[in-house]
Design an enzyme around this catalytic site. Structure first.
Site, PDB file in Angstrom:
ATOM      1  N   GLY A 186       0.837  -1.210   0.000  1.00 48.24           N
ATOM      2  CA  GLY A 186       0.000   0.000   0.000  1.00 48.24           C
ATOM      3  C   GLY A 186       0.863   1.247   0.000  1.00 48.24           C
ATOM      4  N   ASP A 206       8.281   5.171   7.829  1.00 50.67           N
ATOM      5  CA  ASP A 206       7.715   4.653   9.066  1.00 50.67           C
ATOM      6  C   ASP A 206       6.525   5.537   9.403  1.00 50.67           C
ATOM      7  OD1 ASP A 206       8.748   2.358  10.802  1.00 50.67           O
ATOM      8  OD2 ASP A 206       7.733   3.750  12.159  1.00 50.67           O
TER       9      ASP A 206
HETATM   10  P1  IMP Z   1       5.129   0.659   9.848  1.00 46.67           P
HETATM   11  O1  IMP Z   1       5.327  -0.380   8.806  1.00 46.67           O
HETATM   12  O2  IMP Z   1       5.768   0.358  11.159  1.00 46.67           O
HETATM   13  O3  IMP Z   1       5.469   2.020   9.325  1.00 46.67           O
HETATM   14  O4  IMP Z   1       3.566   0.633  10.170  1.00 46.67           O
HETATM   15  C1  IMP Z   1       2.697   1.459   9.530  1.00 46.67           C
HETATM   16  C2  IMP Z   1       1.271   1.071   9.888  1.00 46.67           C
HETATM   17  O5  IMP Z   1       0.534   2.262  10.168  1.00 46.67           O
HETATM   18  C3  IMP Z   1       0.561   0.413   8.713  1.00 46.67           C
HETATM   19  O6  IMP Z   1       0.714  -0.982   8.745  1.00 46.67           O
HETATM   20  C4  IMP Z   1      -0.875   0.856   8.934  1.00 46.67           C
HETATM   21  O7  IMP Z   1      -1.469   0.046   9.909  1.00 46.67           O
HETATM   22  C5  IMP Z   1      -0.708   2.245   9.522  1.00 46.67           C
HETATM   23  N1  IMP Z   1      -0.686   3.271   8.462  1.00 46.67           N
HETATM   24  C6  IMP Z   1       0.358   4.065   8.111  1.00 46.67           C
HETATM   25  N2  IMP Z   1       0.038   4.859   7.083  1.00 46.67           N
HETATM   26  C7  IMP Z   1      -1.223   4.543   6.765  1.00 46.67           C
HETATM   27  C8  IMP Z   1      -2.096   5.027   5.746  1.00 46.67           C
HETATM   28  O8  IMP Z   1      -1.779   5.872   4.904  1.00 46.67           O
HETATM   29  N3  IMP Z   1      -3.314   4.469   5.739  1.00 46.67           N
HETATM   30  C9  IMP Z   1      -3.720   3.515   6.625  1.00 46.67           C
HETATM   31  N4  IMP Z   1      -2.947   3.023   7.571  1.00 46.67           N
HETATM   32  C10 IMP Z   1      -1.686   3.537   7.635  1.00 46.67           C
END
Ligand code: IMP
Length: 181
Positions: free
Chosen positions: A12, A66
């Site tokens: 995504g 992140d």
């Molecule tokens: P990371 O991989 O540790 O950065 O986790 C990011 C998490 O935050 C994602 O797996 C989503 O659950 C949430 N997240 C971050 N950006 C978005 C967005 O644009 N839309 C929806 N959820 C998001």
């Protein structure tokens, strides 16, 4: 066309970044090797650490993203734990936690970390404010998009182009692009 390697397993995020950078003549290549996630309350050090680690490992300039959802009434939860919470509680779990809560204010934050081998990482931050909806709406996007209400429409109800005009990720990428340029 300039190329940049984006280290992420989140399709995504990759899809959004690719579309935003297409308009700026930058080609984004996905690398799914991953990187260790630092445990921290703030996203900036997590992104900086991940970018530095991946740049040294791949011996290439890389970017990482992140990001997380910060809910005011829950003291910023799930914040840096968003990915874990999305996986284990999901949108349904967040709606349940928020079922009796009147203050629905929340924001998304994205921190882009960029690093070249041999030097320290640089980070770029973007946020977007909204509210947590009372029910899931829409099937677009990913993660918490269907429960994040932005001016009466959830991100899950917006197509890519509309979300990319206002999102936290877009704002962080604009700063990154300006710096690169
Ligand atoms: P990371 O991989 O540790 O950065 O986790 C990011 C998490 O935050 C994602 O797996 C989503 O659950 C949430 N997240 C971050 N950006 C978005 C967005 O644009 N839309 C929806 N959820 C998001």
């Amino acid at each position: 066309m300039r190329k940049i390697v984006f280290v992420t397993t989140n399709n995504g995020k990759f899809h959004e970044v690719k579309k935003i950078f297409e308009t700026k003549n930058l080609e984004v290549l996905q690398n799914k090797d991953g990187y260790p996630e630092l445990q921290h309350d703030d996203l900036e050090p997590i992104a900086a650490y991940g970018a530095k680690w991946a740049a040294e490992k791949l011996k290439l300039p890389v970017m990482v993203d992140d990001s997380g959802l910060f809910i005011e009434a829950l003291s910023g939860f799930p914040g840096p734990y968003s990915s874990f919470v999305e996986k284990h509680l999901g949108n349904h779990g967040i709606l349940k936690l928020m079922s009796e809560v009147k203050n629905r204010a929340a924001f998304f934050k994205s921190v882009i970390g960029y690093c070249e081998p041999g030097i320290e990482a640089t980070v770029f931050t973007g946020t977007v404010e909204g509210t947590i909806s009372y029910e899931k709406r829409g099937t677009e996007g990913f993660g918490f998009d269907p429960i994040f209400d932005y001016n009466g429409v959830t991100f899950g109800e917006m197509n890519d182009d509309d979300k990319n005009k206002v999102s936290h990720r877009r704002k962080a990428l604009d700063k990154f692009y300006e710096w690169l340029d």
